[in-house]
Design an enzyme around this catalytic site. Structure first.
Site, mmCIF file in Angstrom:
data_model
loop_
_atom_site.group_PDB
_atom_site.id
_atom_site.type_symbol
_atom_site.label_atom_id
_atom_site.label_comp_id
_atom_site.label_asym_id
_atom_site.label_seq_id
_atom_site.Cartn_x
_atom_site.Cartn_y
_atom_site.Cartn_z
ATOM 1 N N HIS A 48 0.819 -1.218 0.000
ATOM 2 C CA HIS A 48 0.000 0.000 0.000
ATOM 3 C C HIS A 48 0.857 1.275 0.000
ATOM 4 C CE1 HIS A 48 -4.169 1.582 0.473
ATOM 5 N NE2 HIS A 48 -3.441 2.673 0.598
ATOM 6 N N THR A 49 2.093 1.176 0.481
ATOM 7 C CA THR A 49 2.939 2.378 0.510
ATOM 8 C C THR A 49 3.277 2.848 -0.918
ATOM 9 O OG1 THR A 49 3.807 1.533 2.601
ATOM 10 C CG2 THR A 49 4.957 3.395 1.660
ATOM 11 N N HIS A 69 9.035 -1.766 -3.571
ATOM 12 C CA HIS A 69 10.068 -1.911 -2.529
ATOM 13 C C HIS A 69 9.970 -3.253 -1.824
ATOM 14 C CE1 HIS A 69 6.415 -0.450 -0.655
ATOM 15 N NE2 HIS A 69 6.838 -0.996 0.464
ATOM 16 N N GLU A 70 9.032 -4.121 -2.271
ATOM 17 C CA GLU A 70 8.843 -5.410 -1.598
ATOM 18 C C GLU A 70 9.262 -6.490 -2.599
ATOM 19 O OE1 GLU A 70 5.314 -5.769 1.164
ATOM 20 O OE2 GLU A 70 4.789 -7.364 -0.206
ATOM 21 N N CYS A 102 26.129 3.346 12.973
ATOM 22 C CA CYS A 102 25.594 4.595 13.514
ATOM 23 C C CYS A 102 25.092 4.379 14.952
ATOM 24 C CB CYS A 102 24.483 5.141 12.622
ATOM 25 S SG CYS A 102 22.968 4.196 12.688
ATOM 26 N N CYS A 113 18.139 3.130 11.554
ATOM 27 C CA CYS A 113 19.499 3.432 11.088
ATOM 28 C C CYS A 113 19.561 4.861 10.557
ATOM 29 C CB CYS A 113 19.880 2.434 9.992
ATOM 30 S SG CYS A 113 21.430 2.804 9.190
ATOM 31 N N CYS A 175 8.913 -6.255 3.035
ATOM 32 C CA CYS A 175 8.174 -5.171 3.692
ATOM 33 C C CYS A 175 7.016 -5.694 4.536
ATOM 34 C CB CYS A 175 7.675 -4.132 2.682
ATOM 35 S SG CYS A 175 6.766 -2.812 3.505
ATOM 36 N N ARG A 369 -1.914 -9.866 -1.341
ATOM 37 C CA ARG A 369 -0.714 -9.491 -2.067
ATOM 38 C C ARG A 369 -0.734 -10.096 -3.472
ATOM 39 N NH1 ARG A 369 0.304 -5.503 0.690
ATOM 40 N NH2 ARG A 369 2.280 -5.137 1.752
HETATM 41 P P1 NAD Z 1 -3.935 -2.808 2.194
HETATM 42 O O1 NAD Z 1 -4.514 -1.727 1.358
HETATM 43 O O2 NAD Z 1 -3.699 -4.141 1.579
HETATM 44 O O3 NAD Z 1 -4.842 -3.046 3.491
HETATM 45 C C1 NAD Z 1 -5.483 -2.039 4.197
HETATM 46 C C2 NAD Z 1 -6.731 -2.638 4.862
HETATM 47 O O4 NAD Z 1 -7.328 -1.641 5.694
HETATM 48 C C3 NAD Z 1 -7.806 -3.083 3.867
HETATM 49 O O5 NAD Z 1 -8.209 -4.414 4.153
HETATM 50 C C4 NAD Z 1 -8.957 -2.090 4.112
HETATM 51 O O6 NAD Z 1 -10.242 -2.682 3.886
HETATM 52 C C5 NAD Z 1 -8.742 -1.749 5.574
HETATM 53 N N1 NAD Z 1 -9.368 -0.500 6.000
HETATM 54 C C6 NAD Z 1 -9.423 0.677 5.315
HETATM 55 N N2 NAD Z 1 -10.097 1.595 6.054
HETATM 56 C C7 NAD Z 1 -10.440 0.990 7.206
HETATM 57 C C8 NAD Z 1 -11.149 1.418 8.376
HETATM 58 N N3 NAD Z 1 -11.622 2.673 8.488
HETATM 59 N N4 NAD Z 1 -11.326 0.544 9.384
HETATM 60 C C9 NAD Z 1 -10.855 -0.744 9.285
HETATM 61 N N5 NAD Z 1 -10.182 -1.194 8.196
HETATM 62 C C10 NAD Z 1 -9.975 -0.339 7.183
HETATM 63 O O7 NAD Z 1 -2.576 -2.203 2.800
HETATM 64 P P2 NAD Z 1 -1.219 -2.888 3.381
HETATM 65 O O8 NAD Z 1 -0.272 -3.108 2.255
HETATM 66 O O9 NAD Z 1 -1.577 -4.003 4.302
HETATM 67 O O10 NAD Z 1 -0.650 -1.632 4.212
HETATM 68 C C11 NAD Z 1 -1.344 -1.160 5.356
HETATM 69 C C12 NAD Z 1 -0.730 0.141 5.860
HETATM 70 O O11 NAD Z 1 0.578 -0.114 6.378
HETATM 71 C C13 NAD Z 1 -0.561 1.223 4.794
HETATM 72 O O12 NAD Z 1 -0.806 2.481 5.394
HETATM 73 C C14 NAD Z 1 0.916 1.123 4.453
HETATM 74 O O13 NAD Z 1 1.423 2.314 3.887
HETATM 75 C C15 NAD Z 1 1.470 0.846 5.827
HETATM 76 N N6 NAD Z 1 2.817 0.280 5.885
HETATM 77 C C16 NAD Z 1 3.596 0.688 6.935
HETATM 78 C C17 NAD Z 1 4.866 0.169 7.075
HETATM 79 C C18 NAD Z 1 5.709 0.547 8.255
HETATM 80 O O14 NAD Z 1 6.897 0.210 8.269
HETATM 81 N N7 NAD Z 1 5.158 1.195 9.271
HETATM 82 C C19 NAD Z 1 5.347 -0.752 6.145
HETATM 83 C C20 NAD Z 1 4.500 -1.186 5.126
HETATM 84 C C21 NAD Z 1 3.237 -0.658 4.993
HETATM 85 ZN ZN ZN Z 2 5.736 -1.637 1.969
HETATM 86 ZN ZN ZN Z 3 23.006 2.590 10.962
#
Ligand code: NAD
Ligand code: ZN
Ligand code: ZN
Length: 380
Positions: A48-49, A69-70, A102, A113, A175, A369
């Site tokens: 999703h990112t 990135h994945e 670091c 990092c 990821c 996925r």
């Molecule tokens: P995805 O789109 O596959 O899944 C998101 C899910 O959230 C879907 O099933 C959707 O129906 C649900 N959703 C949307 N609105 C909602 C609500 N109001 N209430 C409940 N559920 C709801 O996405 P993903 O690839 O699983 O990524 C999820 C999130 O994680 C994204 O924001 C992504 O950018 C983030 N992410 C963060 C990191 C990190 O390191 N923190 C890494 C990867 C992805």
């Molecule tokens: Zn990602």
């Molecule tokens: Zn480092």
């Protein structure tokens, strides 16, 4: 390798501008410079990112860019100063580096990092990109850019993995799966016998469910507005499914009533600031821990201080808190040893040419996925 030291012309999906379909183009990939590794990408998934950058964030200066990135691939050649990798090694590119030197790498408390910055997570500076197309420099996304047959990554952001690993499966560890799993195990530090709630059941949230189960949670409440996600959540360990749309009360109240005052741990895996607040408010007072995993940098998040004063803890997690170079090979091993599931997350298999179809599927919640085959897998 015949290509070492030369510019490689290959296929990549280019995002020329925000909110437009990606275009399959022939691009030029420069040889790796000092401390860099050129990787032939075998398989990449859509996270999703990638959609966030293309469809939500949409900063004009973040384009033209090669997203993705994945992924997982095979080292094609290495630049000067690289001793850890050789052509033929199976590797996973990492959006968060582990330089090992670091202040942050030296602390066991974090995976932040110094090589990683928010700017780098979005796009690297043009001077750091090794991609050109039609005479224009293309930006690299997340320090990686994997919607391309070849990419160049700094050696601090590459993990060498078991040669037995199937790249079209373990690419998910680059990821989403490490992110969700680690958010439960490393960041929330879920304890055996506890009650958890996971908001959002994409690959990240489902991996968080899997992490809660691995940590011994007794009850795992999966929350999503898409009822189609319920079945997969149960496969990965959820004991309950709640669709907020089925209730007139706020979701935090629904969860509080289900759990005699709130869950021990909650994880927000959507990237919605309203839901981040609900996730915190779903936690029990006294010791509840809520982890922000979903990504957004577009809005502020608000909470009443009393929620924290009464003993809840609010945390965030990037890549599940894993130090990638060290942890990703271990997660690959855990998959090979059948201790971590990956196959269950794969709902579609396509090729890089079909990347726009894969993006549409995710946009409409129709996949967990999609694996895109980029180059045929080769053995060393
Ligand atoms: P995805 O789109 O596959 O899944 C998101 C899910 O959230 C879907 O099933 C959707 O129906 C649900 N959703 C949307 N609105 C909602 C609500 N109001 N209430 C409940 N559920 C709801 O996405 P993903 O690839 O699983 O990524 C999820 C999130 O994680 C994204 O924001 C992504 O950018 C983030 N992410 C963060 C990191 C990190 O390191 N923190 C890494 C990867 C992805
Ligand atoms: Zn990602
Ligand atoms: Zn480092």
């Amino acid at each position: 390798m015949a290509t070492a030291g030369k510019v490689i012309k290959c296929k990549a999906a280019v995002a020329w501008e925000p909110n437009k379909p990606l275009v399959i183009e022939e691009i030029e990939v420069a040889p790796p410079q000092e401390n860099e590794v050129r990787i032939k990408i075998v398989a990449t998934a859509v996270c999703h990112t990638d959609l966030y950058h293309l469809l939500e964030n949409m900063h004009k200066d973040g384009f033209p860019v090669v997203l993705g990135h994945e992924a997982a691939g095979i080292v094609e050649s290495v630049g000067p100063g690289v001793t850890e990798f050789q052509p033929g090694d199976k590797v996973i590119p990492l959006f968060i580096a582990q330089c090992g030197e670091c202040r942050f790498c030296k602390s066991p408390k974090t995976n932040q990092c110094d090589v990683w910055t928010k700017a780098r997570l979005e796009v690297m500076s043009p001077s750091d990109s090794r991609f050109t197309c039609k005479g224009k420099k293309l930006l690299q996304f997340s320090g990686t850019s994997t919607f391309s047959e070849y990419t160049v990554v700094n050696q601090t952001a590459v993990a060498k993995i078991d040669p037995a690993a199937p790249l079209d499966k373990v690419c998910l560890l680059s990821c989403g799966i490490c992110t969700g799993y680690g958010a439960a195990v490393n960041t929330a530090k879920v304890e055996p016998g506890s009650t958890c709630a996971v908001f959002g059941l994409g690959a990240v949230g489902l991996a968080a469910v899997m992490g809660c189960k691995a940590a011994g949670a007794k009850r795992i409440i999966a929350v999503d507005i898409n009822p189609e996600k319920s079945e997969k959540a149960k496969v990965l360990g959820a004991t309950d499914f709640v669709n907020p749309k089925d209730h007139s009360k706020p979701i935090s109240q629904v969860l509080s009533e289900m759990t005699d005052g709130g869950v021990d741990y909650s994880l927000e895996c959507v990237g919605n600031v309203g839901l981040m607040r609900s996730a915190l408010e779903s936690c029990v007072k006294g010791w509840g821990v809520s982890v922000v995993v979903g990504w957004t940098d577009l809005q502020d998040v608000a909470v009443r201080p009393v929620q924290l004063i009464t003993g809840r803890t609010w945390k965030g997690s990037l890549f599940g808190g894993f130090k990638g170079k060290a942890a990703v090979p271990q997660m690959v091993k855990a998959y090979l040893d059948k201790k971590v599931k990956l196959d269950e997350f794969i709902t579609h298999n396509m090729t890089l040419d079909q990347v726009n179809d894969a993006i549409e599927l995710m946009k409409h919640g129709k996949c967990i996925r999609t694996i895109l085959t980029v180059s045929p897998q080769q053995r060393k």
